[in-house]
Write a protein that holds these residues in place. Structure first.
Motif, short mmCIF file in Angstrom:
data_model
loop_
_atom_site.label_atom_id
_atom_site.label_comp_id
_atom_site.label_asym_id
_atom_site.label_seq_id
_atom_site.Cartn_x
_atom_site.Cartn_y
_atom_site.Cartn_z
N LYS A 101 -23.29 29.52 -91.01
CA LYS A 101 -22.64 30.62 -90.29
C LYS A 101 -23.58 31.82 -90.18
CE LYS A 101 -18.48 33.50 -90.37
NZ LYS A 101 -19.08 34.83 -90.55
N ILE A 102 -24.19 32.20 -91.30
CA ILE A 102 -25.09 33.35 -91.29
C ILE A 102 -26.31 33.09 -90.42
CG2 ILE A 102 -26.64 34.72 -92.74
CD1 ILE A 102 -24.51 34.40 -94.98
N GLU A 103 -26.86 31.88 -90.53
CA GLU A 103 -28.07 31.55 -89.78
C GLU A 103 -27.82 31.56 -88.28
OE1 GLU A 103 -32.15 30.39 -89.38
OE2 GLU A 103 -30.95 31.43 -90.89
N THR A 104 -26.74 30.97 -87.84
CA THR A 104 -26.46 30.93 -86.39
C THR A 104 -26.13 32.32 -85.85
OG1 THR A 104 -24.19 30.24 -86.91
CG2 THR A 104 -25.76 28.52 -86.32
N GLU A 105 -25.42 33.13 -86.63
CA GLU A 105 -25.11 34.48 -86.17
C GLU A 105 -26.36 35.36 -86.16
OE1 GLU A 105 -21.79 35.94 -88.40
OE2 GLU A 105 -20.34 34.74 -87.27
N ARG A 106 -27.25 35.13 -87.12
CA ARG A 106 -28.52 35.87 -87.12
C ARG A 106 -29.32 35.57 -85.87
NH1 ARG A 106 -33.67 34.83 -88.02
NH2 ARG A 106 -33.28 32.63 -88.53
N LEU A 107 -29.37 34.30 -85.50
CA LEU A 107 -30.13 33.91 -84.32
C LEU A 107 -29.51 34.46 -83.04
CD1 LEU A 107 -30.91 30.26 -85.38
CD2 LEU A 107 -32.59 32.09 -85.07
N LEU A 108 -28.20 34.69 -83.07
CA LEU A 108 -27.55 35.30 -81.91
C LEU A 108 -27.74 36.81 -81.89
CD1 LEU A 108 -24.16 33.38 -81.71
CD2 LEU A 108 -25.93 33.42 -79.95
N GLY A 109 -28.33 37.35 -82.94
CA GLY A 109 -28.51 38.80 -83.01
C GLY A 109 -27.24 39.52 -83.37
#
Length: 675
Positions: A366-374
């Protein structure tokens, strides 16, 4: 002759098997199955690709033997996907990913792909047929007992492969049989004698007729091991082999693989295109009624919040895919992890070791995908409308506060009379009961129908005494395990605000389980109303919690053409016509199981209508996961019916082990349209 096929379901993800036991399970439960195949028993083995990978890491020779035996026709491998996930509760795209990823691993590890799939947890919906066909499967294995319960096929249908209808395609079906596999287990475990078991088996034979029958189609780990218990000291595979040998030596029986059973000549009278689902159970499940889809949707180890987070990750991955923000390998690895995290075994009697691992992995993804979305994903501001003015709970009847924000468009008509607050925006007319938590007395969409489509049916509306109560709309119902019921149907004060686009009505109510803020947003431009529930609790334990409750007005709908439709994880919406049926998804199975069934509604939408009109109810499952439940009864002597939609936010059964603390928010948008 009775031709018998077996399928052993091998699942290292089993909720109660710790990772340290994996080698023991492979040695004591899986390897003896290959021994049986080498001794001439043509068994079938099913594994998810995830389990197959784990087995390969533990004992590569197992896969070598499996490949060789499968190639020689001495056993058959059955597929299911990458992880054992409950497809009717999961978005269609994720189910496609699951099947595609599974096929890639099957090809890599076994050199070919299976053509028959075991439906995960025997939980099925019609739209899945098209997904299995897209993935290259020619047949599925599905539970006879529950498919037959409401469809009532000719009895001979059990003994011959059938063909299940999907949305645009169909697929061969071999049956599993809950009673048959339970009988087999009991015999191997010594709970019934071999003679008793043989009598049962012979009851399915018919002199002069060739039939096929599922001897065993269930878990491999229940022999010589006990998930959640100490391993057995006895080698139960000796008992199993002795029973198989006795059957094989009886000339009235023959062992075949599932593929051989499917290839048997079929007379047209015995092989038909049938429906496995029914109006009563659009999502078919296995075994007895306590095993229903709600155990993975709203019970278990806080399945509601687990599923909410999985939906959030799904939306993030889809957004990253749409943006082309990731390399293909990275994107595929994220999809694979999400499929694993949507596994059914994390949602039931999951042991602490597995649950902690699951939470860490889900949090990372969850954190990784949201980080990549900015961090640009839209989220509702925390408590954005709760921490406004302190709206005190009032027992005063008829009192309300109205604040009108200057708007450029036409003004809505808002008035209070006889403890009923009325709002008319031109395209929506809504009446709210001030003495009942501002539940909807009536909801009318004049462009669609002059009559209210949703509202309250007062006590005495029906002559049938079983419906001798008030049936409200727009409220919340909580029921504890002990049967104590709590609602927000109390006198309340509302704040009303009008803007250029809508009228908003806000109510704060103190109820026994916590504090509820409820907001209605009534459109001035379209036949649309949104109701949002924000609930604060301090320690709500596993229980039944339902919101988004809407009672349909029988006078406004044509009973002859009444229908509902939704997507249950498959390739499109499934429509069901209600005439002549009865649905009781909301009713408890027993004192320990709070509900009977639900819909998947995996895109968050349910539609209900007739030949001229419909209402769409939509929710965002990444905000808070819920599943719809329907209750429908016909009263022909009154020329009427009862139809109600609930959304479950929590249920209890033997798997339920959850506690809520803090705030949770769910919203439901109603849109009316002409057909």
């Amino acid at each position: 002759m009775l031709k018998l096929y077996t399928l052993f379901h091998c699942n290292l993800a089993f909720s109660m098997i710790p990772r340290e036991h994996f080698p023991t399970v492979v040695k004591r439960c899986y390897s003896p199955l290959l021994d049986l195949a080498e001794k001439g028993f043509p068994i079938a083995i099913e594994m998810t690709a995830w389990t197959l990978k784990e087995v390969n890491a533990i004992d590569p020779s197992f896969l070598e033997r499996l490949r060789s035996l499968w190639k020689a026709g001495k056993c058959e491998f059955i597929g299911s996907g990458y992880s054992q996930a409950i497809f009717p509760l999961i978005p269609t795209d994720v189910n496609r990913w699951n099947l595609e990823i599974g096929n890639r691993y099957y090809q890599d590890l076994l050199g070919r792909r299976p053509r028959t799939a075991l439906v995960n947890e025997q939980t099925y919906s019609r739209g899945l047929v098209d997904l299995y066909r897209e993935a290259g499967y020619d047949a599925i294995i599905m539970d006879w007992n529950n498919s037959n319960q409401h469809n009532r096929y000719p009895k001979d249908s059990l003994y011959h492969p059938q063909r299940a209808a999907g949305l645009k395609s169909d697929i061969d079906v071999l049956w599993s049989h809950s009673i048959a596999f339970q009988k087999f287990q009991r015999c191997v475990h010594g709970e019934i004698t071999e003679d008793e078991y043989m009598d049962f088996l012979l009851s399915h034979a018919h002199e002069g007729e060739d039939r096929v029958f599922p001897l065993y189609t269930n878990d491999a780990e229940v022999f010589s091991y006990r998930p959640g218990q100490d391993a057995t000291t006895e080698d139960e595979h000796k008992n199993l082999e002795r029973l198989l040998r006795r059957i094989a030596d009886d000339g009235r029986f023959e062992f075949v693989t599932p593929a051989k059973a499917l290839s048997e000549p079929r007379e047209s009278a015995h092989s038909n295109i049938i429906k496995l689902e029914s109006v009563e159970t659009p999502v078919v499940c296995k075994k007895q009624d306590k095993y229903n889809p709600l155990r993975w949707a709203a019970a278990g180890r806080d399945s509601v919040h687990i599923n909410t987070e999985c939906y959030k990750v799904f939306e993030s991955i889809r957004a990253l895919e749409d943006q082309g923000a990731l390399e293909k390998d990275t994107l595929e690895s994220y999809k694979e992890v999400l499929c694993e995290l949507w596994g059914s075994d994390f949602r039931t009697n999951t042991i602490d070791e597995k649950f902690a691992w699951f939470q860490n992995r889900l949090g990372w993804l969850k954190i990784e995908t949201e980080r990549l979305l900015g961090n640009h994903t839209e989220r509702t501001p925390l408590l954005a409308w709760v921490y406004g003015p302190d709206y005190s709970h009032s027992e005063a009847s008829g009192a309300f506060v109205q604040e009108i924000v200057e708007s450029k468009g036409s003004r809505a008509k808002i008035e209070s009379c006889a403890r009923v607050l009325k709002v008319d925006t031109g395209v929506v007319r809504a009446e709210f009961m001030e003495s009942k938590g501002h539940a909807l007395k009536s909801l009318t969409f004049p462009q669609v129908s002059p009559e209210p489509l949703i509202g309250t049916l007062a006590h005495g509306h029906y002559e049938d005494i079983s419906l001798g109560a008030d049936f409200f709309s727009g409220h919340l119902i909580h029921s504890s395990r002990e049967g104590k019921k709590t609602t927000d149907l109390v006198a309340s004060t509302a704040i009303v605000e009008e803007t250029s686009g809508k009228v908003c009505l806000e109510v704060k109510t103190h109820i026994e389980i916590g504090t509820l803020w409820k907001k209605y947003e009534i459109s001035k431009a379209a036949p649309e109303v949104k109701v949002t529930y924000r609930l604060k609790v301090n320690g709500l334990v596993a229980s039944s919690l339902r919101a988004g409750i809407f009672t349909f007005m029988p006078s406004a709908f044509d009973r002859e053409t009444l229908w509902f439709e939704t997507v249950n994880g498959g390739a499109g919406a499934e429509r069901f016509y209600l005439l002549g049926h009865a649905l009781n998804h909301d009713e408890p199975v027993s004192q320990s199981v709070s509900a009977t069934s639900c819909l998947g509604s995996t895109d968050g939408i349910v539609r209900i209508g007739d030949s001229t009109k419909s209402i769409e109810i939509q929710t965002d499952k990444s905000r808070l996961f819920s599943v719809p439940m329907l209750k429908y009864l016909e009263l022909p002597e009154e020329n009427s019916f009862f139809l109600r939609l609930y959304h479950s936010l929590g249920e209890f059964d033997d798997t339920a082990w959850w506690v809520w603390r803090g705030y949770n928010e769910a919203a439901f948008t109603l849109r009316a349209a002409r057909s």
